[in-house]
Design a protein around this motif. Structure first.
Motif, PDB file in Angstrom:
ATOM      1  N   VAL A  76       0.863  -1.178   0.000  1.00 52.97           N
ATOM      2  CA  VAL A  76       0.000   0.000   0.000  1.00 52.97           C
ATOM      3  C   VAL A  76       0.902   1.231   0.000  1.00 52.97           C
ATOM      4  CG1 VAL A  76      -1.851   1.241   1.182  1.00 52.97           C
ATOM      5  CG2 VAL A  76      -1.735  -1.267   1.327  1.00 52.97           C
ATOM      6  N   MET A  77       0.705   2.062  -1.019  1.00 51.06           N
ATOM      7  CA  MET A  77       1.486   3.304  -1.121  1.00 51.06           C
ATOM      8  C   MET A  77       0.871   4.376  -0.222  1.00 51.06           C
ATOM      9  SD  MET A  77       2.387   3.253  -5.176  1.00 51.06           S
ATOM     10  CE  MET A  77       3.694   4.467  -5.005  1.00 51.06           C
ATOM     11  N   GLU A  78       1.591   5.452  -0.022  1.00 54.52           N
ATOM     12  CA  GLU A  78       1.129   6.534   0.854  1.00 54.52           C
ATOM     13  C   GLU A  78      -0.209   7.113   0.411  1.00 54.52           C
ATOM     14  OE1 GLU A  78       4.224   9.429   1.348  1.00 54.52           O
ATOM     15  OE2 GLU A  78       5.564   7.982   2.281  1.00 54.52           O
ATOM     16  N   ASP A  79      -0.480   7.089  -0.900  1.00 56.07           N
ATOM     17  CA  ASP A  79      -1.743   7.638  -1.403  1.00 56.07           C
ATOM     18  C   ASP A  79      -2.883   6.623  -1.356  1.00 56.07           C
ATOM     19  OD1 ASP A  79      -1.239   5.893  -3.521  1.00 56.07           O
ATOM     20  OD2 ASP A  79      -1.131   7.467  -5.047  1.00 56.07           O
ATOM     21  N   GLY A  80      -2.620   5.427  -0.813  1.00 55.48           N
ATOM     22  CA  GLY A  80      -3.639   4.389  -0.694  1.00 55.48           C
ATOM     23  C   GLY A  80      -3.678   3.408  -1.847  1.00 55.48           C
ATOM     24  N   THR A  81      -2.899   3.653  -2.898  1.00 55.19           N
ATOM     25  CA  THR A  81      -2.831   2.731  -4.026  1.00 55.19           C
ATOM     26  C   THR A  81      -2.249   1.404  -3.561  1.00 55.19           C
ATOM     27  OG1 THR A  81      -2.473   4.573  -5.544  1.00 55.19           O
ATOM     28  CG2 THR A  81      -1.889   2.372  -6.349  1.00 55.19           C
ATOM     29  N   VAL A  82      -2.873   0.311  -4.001  1.00 54.02           N
ATOM     30  CA  VAL A  82      -2.424  -1.027  -3.619  1.00 54.02           C
ATOM     31  C   VAL A  82      -1.887  -1.736  -4.854  1.00 54.02           C
ATOM     32  CG1 VAL A  82      -3.137  -3.255  -2.648  1.00 54.02           C
ATOM     33  CG2 VAL A  82      -4.205  -1.136  -1.816  1.00 54.02           C
ATOM     34  N   PHE A  83      -0.759  -2.431  -4.693  1.00 55.93           N
ATOM     35  CA  PHE A  83      -0.234  -3.249  -5.784  1.00 55.93           C
ATOM     36  C   PHE A  83       0.399  -4.505  -5.209  1.00 55.93           C
ATOM     37  CE2 PHE A  83       3.245  -0.441  -4.632  1.00 55.93           C
ATOM     38  CZ  PHE A  83       4.386  -1.233  -4.704  1.00 55.93           C
TER      39      PHE A  83
END
Length: 104
Positions: free
Chosen positions: A67-74
């Motif tokens: 989970v990236m700081e902006d909430g994007t999940v990969f």
């Protein structure tokens, strides 16, 4: 800072952590096997985020999930490193954590 959901029992998660460490990438590792709240948080994310749809169809757990700081999940940690021209560290564990023997 990145948050990595995974398990210390998962070879892919261990390789992800090792690669992030070797490349100086800051992250917080959440071991979903050590705390039921963390497992529940991961399952809610996995069950509501379409990024996991393909993985669920092939009976994959979906870890490591980042989970990236902006909430994007990969889930493609190797692609994340490759896009940044960073080396990937692999350790061959000679085992797999999936029933079909193809990885986590």
């Amino acid at each position: 800072m990145l948050v990595v959901y995974g398990s210390e029992m998962c070879p892919d998660c261990i390789n992800c952590k090792r690669s992030f460490d070797d490349n100086g990438i800051e992250y917080r590792f959440v071991d979903i096997n050590k705390n039921l709240k963390d497992l529940k948080d991961f399952l809610i994310m996995r069950d509501t985020n379409p990024i996991f749809d393909r993985l669920k169809k092939i009976n994959d757990i979906g870890i490591p999930a980042i989970v990236m700081e902006d909430g994007t999940v990969f889930t493609d940690w190797e692609g994340f490193l490759a896009e940044r021209n960073l080396p990937i560290t692999y350790e061959n564990f000679g085992q797999s954590c999936s029933i079909d023997g193809k990885g986590c």
